[in-house]
Design a protein around this motif. Structure first.
Motif, PDB file in Angstrom:
ATOM      1  N   PRO A  13      -9.060   8.372  14.449  1.00  0.00           N
ATOM      2  CA  PRO A  13      -8.132   7.767  15.406  1.00  0.00           C
ATOM      3  C   PRO A  13      -6.698   7.764  14.879  1.00  0.00           C
ATOM      4  CG  PRO A  13      -9.423   6.082  14.316  1.00  0.00           C
ATOM      5  CD  PRO A  13      -9.980   7.404  13.876  1.00  0.00           C
ATOM      6  N   LYS A  14      -5.769   7.797  15.803  1.00  0.00           N
ATOM      7  CA  LYS A  14      -4.342   7.726  15.465  1.00  0.00           C
ATOM      8  C   LYS A  14      -3.836   6.331  15.821  1.00  0.00           C
ATOM      9  CE  LYS A  14      -3.736  12.242  14.720  1.00  0.00           C
ATOM     10  NZ  LYS A  14      -3.204  12.869  13.563  1.00  0.00           N
ATOM     11  N   LYS A  15      -2.842   5.869  15.063  1.00  0.00           N
ATOM     12  CA  LYS A  15      -2.212   4.607  15.409  1.00  0.00           C
ATOM     13  C   LYS A  15      -1.281   4.835  16.595  1.00  0.00           C
ATOM     14  CE  LYS A  15      -0.953   3.578  11.053  1.00  0.00           C
ATOM     15  NZ  LYS A  15      -0.312   2.831   9.997  1.00  0.00           N
ATOM     16  N   GLN A  16      -0.747   3.760  17.148  1.00  0.00           N
ATOM     17  CA  GLN A  16       0.110   3.884  18.319  1.00  0.00           C
ATOM     18  C   GLN A  16       1.373   4.688  18.031  1.00  0.00           C
ATOM     19  OE1 GLN A  16       0.753  -0.056  19.773  1.00  0.00           O
ATOM     20  NE2 GLN A  16      -1.292  -0.202  20.673  1.00  0.00           N
ATOM     21  N   ASP A  17       1.833   4.679  16.771  1.00  0.00           N
ATOM     22  CA  ASP A  17       3.046   5.446  16.453  1.00  0.00           C
ATOM     23  C   ASP A  17       2.742   6.915  16.176  1.00  0.00           C
ATOM     24  OD1 ASP A  17       1.827   5.311  14.001  1.00  0.00           O
ATOM     25  OD2 ASP A  17       3.511   4.397  12.948  1.00  0.00           O
ATOM     26  N   GLY A  18       1.458   7.319  16.270  1.00  0.00           N
ATOM     27  CA  GLY A  18       1.091   8.720  16.112  1.00  0.00           C
ATOM     28  C   GLY A  18       0.622   9.093  14.717  1.00  0.00           C
ATOM     29  N   SER A  19       0.789   8.201  13.725  1.00  0.00           N
ATOM     30  CA  SER A  19       0.338   8.512  12.375  1.00  0.00           C
ATOM     31  C   SER A  19      -1.161   8.258  12.260  1.00  0.00           C
ATOM     32  CB  SER A  19       1.114   7.682  11.352  1.00  0.00           C
ATOM     33  OG  SER A  19       0.880   6.308  11.561  1.00  0.00           O
ATOM     34  N   ASP A  20      -1.777   8.802  11.209  1.00  0.00           N
ATOM     35  CA  ASP A  20      -3.212   8.643  11.020  1.00  0.00           C
ATOM     36  C   ASP A  20      -3.560   7.190  10.729  1.00  0.00           C
ATOM     37  OD1 ASP A  20      -3.676  11.332  11.359  1.00  0.00           O
ATOM     38  OD2 ASP A  20      -3.573  11.780   9.214  1.00  0.00           O
ATOM     39  N   ASP A  21      -4.731   6.777  11.213  1.00  0.00           N
ATOM     40  CA  ASP A  21      -5.250   5.448  10.919  1.00  0.00           C
ATOM     41  C   ASP A  21      -5.902   5.525   9.542  1.00  0.00           C
ATOM     42  OD1 ASP A  21      -6.301   2.953  10.891  1.00  0.00           O
ATOM     43  OD2 ASP A  21      -7.474   3.144  12.705  1.00  0.00           O
ATOM     44  N   ARG A  22      -5.378   4.803   8.558  1.00  0.00           N
ATOM     45  CA  ARG A  22      -5.813   4.933   7.172  1.00  0.00           C
ATOM     46  C   ARG A  22      -7.087   4.158   6.878  1.00  0.00           C
ATOM     47  NH1 ARG A  22      -3.980   9.287   5.449  1.00  0.00           N
ATOM     48  NH2 ARG A  22      -4.546   8.617   3.392  1.00  0.00           N
ATOM     49  N   ARG A  23      -7.620   3.378   7.831  1.00  0.00           N
ATOM     50  CA  ARG A  23      -8.771   2.529   7.535  1.00  0.00           C
ATOM     51  C   ARG A  23     -10.028   3.319   7.236  1.00  0.00           C
ATOM     52  NH1 ARG A  23      -8.794  -1.092  12.722  1.00  0.00           N
ATOM     53  NH2 ARG A  23      -8.115   0.893  13.526  1.00  0.00           N
ATOM     54  N   ARG A  24     -10.157   4.536   7.733  1.00  0.00           N
ATOM     55  CA  ARG A  24     -11.383   5.312   7.535  1.00  0.00           C
ATOM     56  C   ARG A  24     -11.220   6.367   6.454  1.00  0.00           C
ATOM     57  NH1 ARG A  24     -14.029   6.379  13.436  1.00  0.00           N
ATOM     58  NH2 ARG A  24     -13.635   4.345  14.296  1.00  0.00           N
ATOM     59  N   ARG A  25     -10.242   6.222   5.601  1.00  0.00           N
ATOM     60  CA  ARG A  25      -9.986   7.228   4.581  1.00  0.00           C
ATOM     61  C   ARG A  25     -10.008   6.590   3.193  1.00  0.00           C
ATOM     62  NH1 ARG A  25      -7.631   8.632   9.146  1.00  0.00           N
ATOM     63  NH2 ARG A  25      -7.348  10.810   9.668  1.00  0.00           N
ATOM     64  N   VAL A  26     -10.357   7.389   2.195  1.00  0.00           N
ATOM     65  CA  VAL A  26     -10.327   6.944   0.814  1.00  0.00           C
ATOM     66  C   VAL A  26      -9.134   7.637   0.157  1.00  0.00           C
ATOM     67  CG1 VAL A  26     -11.549   6.876  -1.382  1.00  0.00           C
ATOM     68  CG2 VAL A  26     -12.816   6.633   0.744  1.00  0.00           C
ATOM     69  N   ASP A  27      -8.116   6.850  -0.146  1.00  0.00           N
ATOM     70  CA  ASP A  27      -6.927   7.387  -0.809  1.00  0.00           C
ATOM     71  C   ASP A  27      -7.169   7.455  -2.312  1.00  0.00           C
ATOM     72  OD1 ASP A  27      -5.453   7.580   1.549  1.00  0.00           O
ATOM     73  OD2 ASP A  27      -4.764   5.502   1.404  1.00  0.00           O
ATOM     74  N   PRO A  28      -6.392   8.296  -3.011  1.00  0.00           N
ATOM     75  CA  PRO A  28      -6.528   8.324  -4.481  1.00  0.00           C
ATOM     76  C   PRO A  28      -6.299   6.954  -5.119  1.00  0.00           C
ATOM     77  CG  PRO A  28      -5.219  10.191  -3.738  1.00  0.00           C
ATOM     78  CD  PRO A  28      -5.463   9.314  -2.532  1.00  0.00           C
ATOM     79  N   VAL A  29      -5.484   6.121  -4.492  1.00  0.00           N
ATOM     80  CA  VAL A  29      -5.213   4.787  -5.038  1.00  0.00           C
ATOM     81  C   VAL A  29      -6.460   3.907  -4.960  1.00  0.00           C
ATOM     82  CG1 VAL A  29      -3.787   2.729  -4.756  1.00  0.00           C
ATOM     83  CG2 VAL A  29      -2.797   4.976  -4.366  1.00  0.00           C
ATOM     84  N   THR A  30      -7.217   4.002  -3.872  1.00  0.00           N
ATOM     85  CA  THR A  30      -8.384   3.145  -3.676  1.00  0.00           C
ATOM     86  C   THR A  30      -9.690   3.830  -4.069  1.00  0.00           C
ATOM     87  OG1 THR A  30      -8.582   3.853  -1.390  1.00  0.00           O
ATOM     88  CG2 THR A  30      -7.290   1.880  -1.790  1.00  0.00           C
TER      89      THR A  30
END
Length: 46
Positions: A13-30
């Motif tokens: 899913p995309k956020k309302q501003d068009g950027s990716d929704d980060r809740r379903r992703r594993v970033d290198p930080v986390t």
């Protein structure tokens, strides 16, 4: 007769501003919070 549709994993899913929704992703930080999956070992004739 009703038509049965399979559940497909769609695009993330995309956020309302068009950027990716980060809740379903594993970033290198986390990444340390998310352990890797255990390797699956097949048994003979399985």
């Amino acid at each position: 007769m009703e038509k049965i549709q399979a559940i497909k994993p769609g695009p993330k899913p995309k956020k309302q501003d068009g950027s990716d929704d980060r809740r379903r992703r594993v970033d290198p930080v986390t990444k340390p919070k998310h352990p890797d999956l255990k390797p699956h070992i097949h048994k003979p004739k399985d």
